[in-house]
Design a protein around this motif. Structure first.
Motif, short mmCIF file in Angstrom:
data_model
loop_
_atom_site.label_atom_id
_atom_site.label_comp_id
_atom_site.label_asym_id
_atom_site.label_seq_id
_atom_site.Cartn_x
_atom_site.Cartn_y
_atom_site.Cartn_z
N ARG A 39 0.83 -1.22 0.00
CA ARG A 39 0.00 0.00 0.00
C ARG A 39 0.86 1.26 0.00
O ARG A 39 0.57 2.23 -0.72
N GLN A 40 1.92 1.27 0.81
CA GLN A 40 2.78 2.44 0.90
C GLN A 40 3.47 2.74 -0.44
O GLN A 40 3.55 3.89 -0.86
N ILE A 41 3.95 1.69 -1.11
CA ILE A 41 4.65 1.89 -2.38
C ILE A 41 3.69 2.42 -3.43
O ILE A 41 4.00 3.39 -4.15
N ASN A 42 2.52 1.83 -3.55
CA ASN A 42 1.58 2.29 -4.57
C ASN A 42 1.06 3.70 -4.29
O ASN A 42 0.84 4.48 -5.22
N ALA A 43 0.91 4.03 -3.00
CA ALA A 43 0.46 5.38 -2.66
C ALA A 43 1.53 6.42 -3.00
O ALA A 43 1.22 7.54 -3.43
N GLY A 44 2.80 6.07 -2.81
CA GLY A 44 3.89 7.01 -3.06
C GLY A 44 4.45 6.98 -4.47
O GLY A 44 5.29 7.81 -4.82
#
Length: 252
Positions: A39-44
């Motif tokens: 989730r963090q990678i796709n959000a950033g």
């Protein structure tokens, strides 16, 4: 929900249709950390630096796209994927793969989607859209080995691509003489004085992609290339080496 099973347990699970697989196999694996990284990678991702590269695969060229956050590689997209036709998304935490999303294309059938969760280099959970697929221990070992071998190779190629992306480099005039395929693709050039040169293709743009698609169409044409020499870690060479990298091309 699918786990890597010894053959005996996989055989039993195949006949346990009246029970949930989770009941047959025991408690579900905790993959909350892997999901948080995803989730963090796709959000950033929109704010990350993107780089492209290609490497040689068993069936030809593998196209790569990488996303870097503060200089660290966080995500790799590959086409085709590690398992063959289709594509992969590999999510990294501290340089180590924690989640792989695979889309495996099949002739005359819908693609299969697989979600593979890693911890410490080992598969802890494997989900597939194919209900008949139950991976055995040897399947997990094979996938673990392939991911461990390919991720450093992909990362090295993308790292060179990221460094070259914003570098204008030097220029050389000459005649394009072809593409040489090895662990990396190489651009062959004959300079105006007859010197034969070879340049690593670590990142691509539209002009380079068109040549890679049909090298013979461009052989013998005069061009100006942009390039840079760097000392880089090349896993296939077993260490560091000085390499000449193609940055771009214009045709005369």
């Amino acid at each position: 929900m699918i786990y890597c099973l010894p053959k005996a347990r996989a055989f039993y699970a195949a006949f346990a249709s009246a029970l949930s697989i989770a009941t047959v196999l025991g408690q579900d694996a905790d993959v909350s950390h892997q999901r948080q990284v995803y989730r963090q990678i796709n959000a950033g991702e929109p704010k990350m630096q993107q780089a492209k590269a290609s490497v040689r695969g068993s069936e030809g060229k593998v196209s790569l796209t990488g996303w870097f956050e503060n200089g660290k590689l966080r995500k790799i997209e590959t086409s085709p994927g590690i398992s063959g036709p289709g594509s992969d998304e590999l999510y990294l935490d501290q340089g180590n793969p924690v989640f792989v999303f695979s889309r495996i294309d099949k002739a005359n059938a819908a693609p299969t989607e697989e979600r593979i969760y890693f911890a410490g280099g080992k598969i802890v959970k494997w989900l597939s859209s194919d209900p008949s697929f139950v991976p055995h221990g040897e399947d997990c070992e094979s996938m673990e080995s392939r991911v461990a071998a390919e991720v450093p190779r992909y990362a090295a190629a993308l790292g060179l691509g990221a460094k070259a992306k914003n570098n204008d480099g030097a220029t050389i005039d000459g005649v394009f003489t072809g593409i040489e395929q090895g662990d990396y693709a190489h651009w062959k050039l004959r300079e105006d004085d007859g010197t034969e040169r070879s340049f690593f293709i670590m990142n691509t743009d539209g002009a380079i992609e068109r040549v890679l698609a049909d090298p013979q169409e461009y052989e013998g044409r005069a061009c100006t290339i942009r390039w840079e020499r760097r000392t880089e870690e090349i896993p296939e060479a077993g260490g560091t080496m000085d390499i000449d990298i193609l940055l771009g091309v214009t045709w005369k």
